[in-house]
Design a protein around this motif. Structure first.
Motif, mmCIF file in Angstrom:
data_model
loop_
_atom_site.group_PDB
_atom_site.id
_atom_site.type_symbol
_atom_site.label_atom_id
_atom_site.label_comp_id
_atom_site.label_asym_id
_atom_site.label_seq_id
_atom_site.Cartn_x
_atom_site.Cartn_y
_atom_site.Cartn_z
ATOM 1 N N GLY A 1 42.620 37.846 43.979
ATOM 2 C CA GLY A 1 43.246 39.074 43.511
ATOM 3 C C GLY A 1 42.718 39.443 42.138
ATOM 4 N N THR A 2 43.421 40.346 41.492
ATOM 5 C CA THR A 2 43.018 40.793 40.162
ATOM 6 C C THR A 2 44.155 40.512 39.186
ATOM 7 O OG1 THR A 2 43.866 43.005 40.579
ATOM 8 C CG2 THR A 2 41.550 42.632 41.094
ATOM 9 N N ARG B 1 46.618 48.613 50.001
ATOM 10 C CA ARG B 1 47.291 47.547 50.727
ATOM 11 C C ARG B 1 46.503 46.259 50.538
ATOM 12 N NH1 ARG B 1 51.850 48.863 52.427
ATOM 13 N NH2 ARG B 1 52.154 46.935 53.531
ATOM 14 N N THR B 2 47.010 45.385 49.712
ATOM 15 C CA THR B 2 46.340 44.133 49.381
ATOM 16 C C THR B 2 47.188 42.965 49.874
ATOM 17 O OG1 THR B 2 47.426 44.013 47.239
ATOM 18 C CG2 THR B 2 45.316 45.171 47.314
ATOM 19 N N CYS C 1 37.616 39.820 38.702
ATOM 20 C CA CYS C 1 38.189 39.300 37.460
ATOM 21 C C CYS C 1 37.737 37.852 37.292
ATOM 22 C CB CYS C 1 39.720 39.365 37.511
ATOM 23 S SG CYS C 1 40.400 41.026 37.310
ATOM 24 N N THR C 2 37.768 37.397 36.048
ATOM 25 C CA THR C 2 37.360 36.030 35.736
ATOM 26 C C THR C 2 38.410 35.385 34.847
ATOM 27 O OG1 THR C 2 36.196 36.666 33.718
ATOM 28 C CG2 THR C 2 34.909 36.695 35.755
ATOM 29 N N GLU D 1 41.727 48.285 42.737
ATOM 30 C CA GLU D 1 41.698 48.206 41.281
ATOM 31 C C GLU D 1 40.360 47.687 40.752
ATOM 32 O OE1 GLU D 1 44.027 46.832 43.308
ATOM 33 O OE2 GLU D 1 44.636 44.867 42.593
ATOM 34 N N LEU D 2 39.500 47.188 41.631
ATOM 35 C CA LEU D 2 38.166 46.780 41.193
ATOM 36 C C LEU D 2 37.327 47.986 40.783
ATOM 37 C CD1 LEU D 2 37.191 43.968 43.727
ATOM 38 C CD2 LEU D 2 37.903 43.711 41.346
ATOM 39 N N SER D 3 37.806 49.192 41.074
ATOM 40 C CA SER D 3 37.060 50.391 40.702
ATOM 41 C C SER D 3 37.146 50.687 39.203
ATOM 42 C CB SER D 3 37.554 51.601 41.499
ATOM 43 O OG SER D 3 38.898 51.889 41.175
#
Length: 110
Positions: free
Chosen positions: A38-39, A93-94, A26-27, A10-12
């Motif tokens: 994680g996000t 898969r996280t 994420c921040t 999901e960082l994409s």
């Protein structure tokens, strides 16, 4: 987008909650501290929506999940849609998904 490998698929995409750009972690909402475990759920849901058809409500790729009861709004995705992303997208898969284990098993359709 940075050159480092993406830890979570999901960082994409950009995060709608903290406004982190694609490729960046994420921040917190002020942008002063990175989230390293994680996000945000909204970012994960947006990535799943962008990649997988929902087995529950049959919404196509790019369309958010619908509630079974008219008038209700879902804030994320159906668990089976997230599980389908894990099954069909190897990068999905996280650690938080691994912790759920068999809870994400999709029952066979008849």
């Amino acid at each position: 987008m940075t050159g480092r490998p993406l830890r979570w698929p999901e960082l994409s995409i950009a995060c709608s909650w903290c406004k982190a750009q694609a490729g960046d972690l994420c921040t917190n909402q002020r942008g002063t501290r990175e989230k390293r475990d994680g996000t945000h759920e909204q970012r994960r849901a947006a990535w799943v929506i962008a990649h997988v058809v929902c087995p529950d409500c049959h919404q196509p790729v790019g369309a958010p999940c619908r509630a079974a009861i008219a008038g209700l709004t879902l804030t994320g995705v159906h668990p089976t849609r997230d599980a389908e992303a894990v099954r069909t997208q190897p990068a999905a898969r996280t650690p938080h998904v691994e912790a759920l284990g068999d809870q994400l098993t999709i029952p066979p359709t008849e």
